[in-house]
Design a protein around this motif. Structure first.
Motif, PDB file in Angstrom:
ATOM      1  N   SER A  33      46.325  33.739  39.354  1.00 12.80           N
ATOM      2  CA  SER A  33      46.405  34.032  37.932  1.00 12.80           C
ATOM      3  C   SER A  33      46.174  32.733  37.184  1.00 12.80           C
ATOM      4  O   SER A  33      46.772  31.706  37.524  1.00 12.80           O
ATOM      5  N   ALA A  49      47.301  32.081  26.858  1.00  7.40           N
ATOM      6  CA  ALA A  49      46.619  33.278  27.359  1.00  7.40           C
ATOM      7  C   ALA A  49      46.548  33.232  28.879  1.00  7.40           C
ATOM      8  O   ALA A  49      46.410  32.156  29.457  1.00  7.40           O
ATOM      9  N   THR A  50      46.654  34.395  29.489  1.00  4.51           N
ATOM     10  CA  THR A  50      46.582  34.469  30.942  1.00  4.51           C
ATOM     11  C   THR A  50      45.650  35.585  31.387  1.00  4.51           C
ATOM     12  O   THR A  50      45.387  36.530  30.625  1.00  4.51           O
ATOM     13  N   THR A  52      44.897  37.784  35.181  1.00  5.14           N
ATOM     14  CA  THR A  52      45.205  37.961  36.597  1.00  5.14           C
ATOM     15  C   THR A  52      43.924  37.900  37.427  1.00  5.14           C
ATOM     16  O   THR A  52      42.821  37.948  36.872  1.00  5.14           O
ATOM     17  N   GLN A  56      43.308  41.399  34.312  1.00  2.00           N
ATOM     18  CA  GLN A  56      44.238  41.805  33.271  1.00  2.00           C
ATOM     19  C   GLN A  56      44.589  40.596  32.426  1.00  2.00           C
ATOM     20  O   GLN A  56      44.902  39.525  32.960  1.00  2.00           O
ATOM     21  N   THR A  57      44.557  40.784  31.119  1.00  2.00           N
ATOM     22  CA  THR A  57      44.753  39.657  30.222  1.00  2.00           C
ATOM     23  C   THR A  57      45.989  39.821  29.361  1.00  2.00           C
ATOM     24  O   THR A  57      46.456  40.946  29.129  1.00  2.00           O
ATOM     25  N   TYR A  58      46.481  38.688  28.898  1.00  2.00           N
ATOM     26  CA  TYR A  58      47.627  38.721  27.991  1.00  2.00           C
ATOM     27  C   TYR A  58      47.567  37.487  27.103  1.00  2.00           C
ATOM     28  O   TYR A  58      47.323  36.386  27.574  1.00  2.00           O
ATOM     29  N   PHE A  59      47.800  37.681  25.812  1.00  2.00           N
ATOM     30  CA  PHE A  59      47.859  36.577  24.883  1.00  2.00           C
ATOM     31  C   PHE A  59      49.293  36.414  24.404  1.00  2.00           C
ATOM     32  O   PHE A  59      49.888  37.348  23.863  1.00  2.00           O
ATOM     33  N   TYR A  60      49.840  35.218  24.600  1.00  2.64           N
ATOM     34  CA  TYR A  60      51.189  34.925  24.151  1.00  2.64           C
ATOM     35  C   TYR A  60      51.209  34.656  22.649  1.00  2.64           C
ATOM     36  O   TYR A  60      52.217  34.877  21.995  1.00  2.64           O
ATOM     37  N   GLU A  62      50.240  35.746  19.236  1.00  2.00           N
ATOM     38  CA  GLU A  62      49.804  37.007  18.641  1.00  2.00           C
ATOM     39  C   GLU A  62      48.602  36.823  17.728  1.00  2.00           C
ATOM     40  O   GLU A  62      47.733  37.690  17.640  1.00  2.00           O
ATOM     41  N   ARG A  65      45.192  37.418  19.329  1.00  5.82           N
ATOM     42  CA  ARG A  65      44.754  38.759  19.765  1.00  5.82           C
ATOM     43  C   ARG A  65      43.735  39.311  18.789  1.00  5.82           C
ATOM     44  O   ARG A  65      43.948  39.299  17.588  1.00  5.82           O
TER      45      ARG A  65
END
Length: 116
Positions: A33, A49-50, A52, A56-60, A62, A65
């Protein structure tokens, strides 16, 4: 020997775009990741931001986004961050690394400056 080489930063006007890239070597990229971190002047480095191994992505942050997109190319072992509609608050040094407790030695980073 792990290498993380960030590139793509620069000076851009508010509302502009930049595409950051991170070339990696020395570890099994497609199992890791990955994340983009930033460090603004006078502040600690933070994960923003991460992604996997499967994408799969995720922004810490906001505010990122809908403006930023994190992606990866497992065949090329590269990590990317497409930055759109940049704001002055986005200005910082940006770094890539794995996520979690065991990050690798940091690369040199790439500087993003947002100014008119």
């Amino acid at each position: 020997q792990v290498q993380l080489v960030e590139s793509g930063g620069g000076l851009v006007q508010p509302g502009g775009s930049l595409a950051l890239s991170c070339a990696t070597s020395g570890f099994i990229f497609n199992s890791a990741s990955m994340g983009w971190y930033r460090q603004a002047p006078g502040k600690q480095r933070e994960l923003v931001a991460t992604i996997t191994p499967r994408g799969q992505t995720y922004f810490y942050e906001e505010s990122m986004r809908g403006r930023f997109r994190i992606s990866r190319d497992n065949a090329q072992k590269t990590l990317s961050l497409q930055m759109n509609r940049l704001k002055p608050d986005d200005a910082a040094w940006y770094y890539c690394n794995t996520v979690g407790n065991d990050v690798f030695p940091w690369g040199q980073g790439t500087q993003v400056t947002v100014s008119s």
